[in-house]
Scaffold this active site. Sequence first.
Site, PDB file in Angstrom:
ATOM      1  N   VAL A  49      -7.554 -22.982  10.006  1.00  7.17           N
ATOM      2  CA  VAL A  49      -6.222 -22.552  10.456  1.00  7.17           C
ATOM      3  C   VAL A  49      -5.184 -22.768   9.348  1.00  7.17           C
ATOM      4  CG1 VAL A  49      -4.370 -23.072  12.104  1.00  7.17           C
ATOM      5  CG2 VAL A  49      -6.725 -22.942  12.889  1.00  7.17           C
TER       6      VAL A  49
ATOM      7  N   CYS B 270     -13.185 -22.674  19.389  1.00  3.97           N
ATOM      8  CA  CYS B 270     -12.018 -22.665  20.283  1.00  3.97           C
ATOM      9  C   CYS B 270     -12.336 -22.623  21.775  1.00  3.97           C
ATOM     10  CB  CYS B 270     -11.117 -21.478  19.951  1.00  3.97           C
ATOM     11  SG  CYS B 270     -10.201 -21.731  18.439  1.00  3.97           S
TER      12      CYS B 270
HETATM   13  C1  UDX Z   1     -11.106 -17.182  19.729  1.00  2.00           C
HETATM   14  C2  UDX Z   1      -9.868 -16.379  20.171  1.00  2.00           C
HETATM   15  O1  UDX Z   1     -10.203 -14.988  20.230  1.00  2.00           O
HETATM   16  C3  UDX Z   1      -8.705 -16.631  19.236  1.00  2.00           C
HETATM   17  O2  UDX Z   1      -7.547 -15.934  19.711  1.00  2.00           O
HETATM   18  C4  UDX Z   1      -8.436 -18.135  19.222  1.00  2.00           C
HETATM   19  O3  UDX Z   1      -7.354 -18.462  18.405  1.00  2.00           O
HETATM   20  C5  UDX Z   1      -9.681 -18.877  18.756  1.00  2.00           C
HETATM   21  O4  UDX Z   1     -10.768 -18.554  19.635  1.00  2.00           O
HETATM   22  P1  UDX Z   1     -13.027 -16.927  17.906  1.00  2.00           P
HETATM   23  O5  UDX Z   1     -13.531 -18.254  18.394  1.00  2.00           O
HETATM   24  O6  UDX Z   1     -12.949 -16.678  16.447  1.00  2.00           O
HETATM   25  O7  UDX Z   1     -11.546 -16.662  18.472  1.00  2.00           O
HETATM   26  O8  UDX Z   1     -14.007 -15.819  18.497  1.00  2.00           O
HETATM   27  P2  UDX Z   1     -13.972 -14.631  19.551  1.00  2.00           P
HETATM   28  O9  UDX Z   1     -14.181 -13.369  18.823  1.00  2.00           O
HETATM   29  O10 UDX Z   1     -12.815 -14.698  20.448  1.00  2.00           O
HETATM   30  O11 UDX Z   1     -15.329 -14.937  20.346  1.00  2.00           O
HETATM   31  C6  UDX Z   1     -15.535 -16.196  20.980  1.00  2.00           C
HETATM   32  C7  UDX Z   1     -16.880 -16.254  21.647  1.00  2.00           C
HETATM   33  O12 UDX Z   1     -16.925 -15.399  22.769  1.00  2.00           O
HETATM   34  C8  UDX Z   1     -18.058 -15.839  20.772  1.00  2.00           C
HETATM   35  O13 UDX Z   1     -19.142 -16.713  21.017  1.00  2.00           O
HETATM   36  C9  UDX Z   1     -18.390 -14.430  21.233  1.00  2.00           C
HETATM   37  O14 UDX Z   1     -19.718 -14.058  21.013  1.00  2.00           O
HETATM   38  C10 UDX Z   1     -18.060 -14.553  22.708  1.00  2.00           C
HETATM   39  N1  UDX Z   1     -17.716 -13.274  23.336  1.00  2.00           N
HETATM   40  C11 UDX Z   1     -16.589 -12.612  22.969  1.00  2.00           C
HETATM   41  C12 UDX Z   1     -18.538 -12.757  24.324  1.00  2.00           C
HETATM   42  O15 UDX Z   1     -19.562 -13.353  24.685  1.00  2.00           O
HETATM   43  N2  UDX Z   1     -18.169 -11.596  24.931  1.00  2.00           N
HETATM   44  C13 UDX Z   1     -17.058 -10.902  24.598  1.00  2.00           C
HETATM   45  O16 UDX Z   1     -16.805  -9.850  25.197  1.00  2.00           O
HETATM   46  C14 UDX Z   1     -16.233 -11.428  23.578  1.00  2.00           C
END
Ligand code: UDX
Length: 442
Positions: A11, A262
């Site tokens: 971050v 997160c």
């Molecule tokens: C997330 C938030 O999107 C971001 O705004 C916050 O600041 C930090 O956390 P990130 O952890 O980078 O970001 O990943 P993200 O793309 O949001 O995916 C998180 C998890 O959810 C992943 O394991 C992904 O595979 C899963 N996911 C995401 C799903 O299983 N299905 C979806 O439709 C979307």
Amino acid sequence: MDIAVIGTGYVGLVTGAGLADFGNDVICCDIDPKKIDALNNGQIPIYEPGLDKIVSRNVDEGRLRFTTDLGDAISRSRAIFIAVGTPPKPDGSANLTYVENVARTIAAHMNGPKLVITKSTVPIGTGRMIEQILEESGNGQKGSVVSNPEFLREGSAIEDFLKPDRVVIGASDEESIELMKEIYAPLHSLEIPFVVTNVESAELIKYAANGFLATKISFINEVAQICERVGGNVQDVALGMGLDTRIGPKFLQSGPGFGGSCFPKDSSAMATIARAHGYPFQIMEAVLRVNDDIKQRMVTKIVDALNGDVKGKTIGILGLAFKPDTDDMRDSPAIPVIKGLQALGARIQAYDPQSMENSRAIFENIDYCDDAYGTAEGADAIVLATEWNAFRALNFERIKKAMKVPNLIDLRNVYDPQRMKALGFYYSSVGRAEDVRKAVSA
Ligand code: UDX
């Protein structure tokens, strides 16, 4: 504006580079001299597309530098962003030791009015706690605390920073709000909405946003379970739901559960915060339970695909990172899936385009391969665990030839079931009963 960003993790580094790109003069600080030395030598400690370019551009243009001298950086700056880690404690609450230490360091070096901004995700009330530290030991200087949570997604963090959906500013005085607007000045011309509120609401917005997205994922993962039982296709259901503009199509992709730095941490912290305030956040607690349960169900799915016994079988895992375009394996669903299969006696071989090094620190007892084809070599099954683009268009004839038994378990619903079957794979995926019964195509 002269800005210090404390903490050069994911971050902090993206924030520092992004703020410099907005035209501010930024000093990024960290207590780890190795990290700062590396950054001063042009090395970026994490994998994030585009981060190297934005860092080097701003360093070259003289707006971004790196130091271990926190005191000097604080003295020179009008605004100080706190971007240190808030790792989860065993009870799920956030460990605020680093934030507190930084607040004390800032207080000790106050040589004028300072705007102190929390970027790290912090429990509600942390802003007030920092304000108190500044008031008690801030040399009589004015310290205003602002909550300005980040919503950066790994893999697209630079774009998220430079063109966010919104900027949230939690402050208690007009001057702080104006200073924040000055820091983010270029975003006004892009007509990015600014949500201005009090500190507590801003702190809560971060948890509520992540908690809600996590809820969407656990919800659709449960719908997928129902689809498998009633003969539905979760992708069609998600599409039909998502086209309702009140629901929206994003974060309705079913799979092996959410991971990353997160969602698991923030959802769990939110549940803990709610309980600590005398209110059990029942939906959030269920979202977390579902997420754990789904990962175990993925193990069962793989075992079922191998006729109920994986003992002595070789299973190839495609993808180890918690999602594509990152080397991050924190809370990656691949971890419990691999551990679950190993506990049942399976031999694991795996490949990931970026996270092999991180994986080696977690798993010594798996065989690492050079590519997807190596992962298929002699395997009784391969499992797609992370949907990297590189895995979308593989030479499946070659994959099949390399395998002992052509079992393909697609935990991300990337492949077309009919095509995979036509290629001769025993194919299964998540929540797509059309695996056995072709749905009517639109
Ligand atoms: C997330 C938030 O999107 C971001 O705004 C916050 O600041 C930090 O956390 P990130 O952890 O980078 O970001 O990943 P993200 O793309 O949001 O995916 C998180 C998890 O959810 C992943 O394991 C992904 O595979 C899963 N996911 C995401 C799903 O299983 N299905 C979806 O439709 C979307």
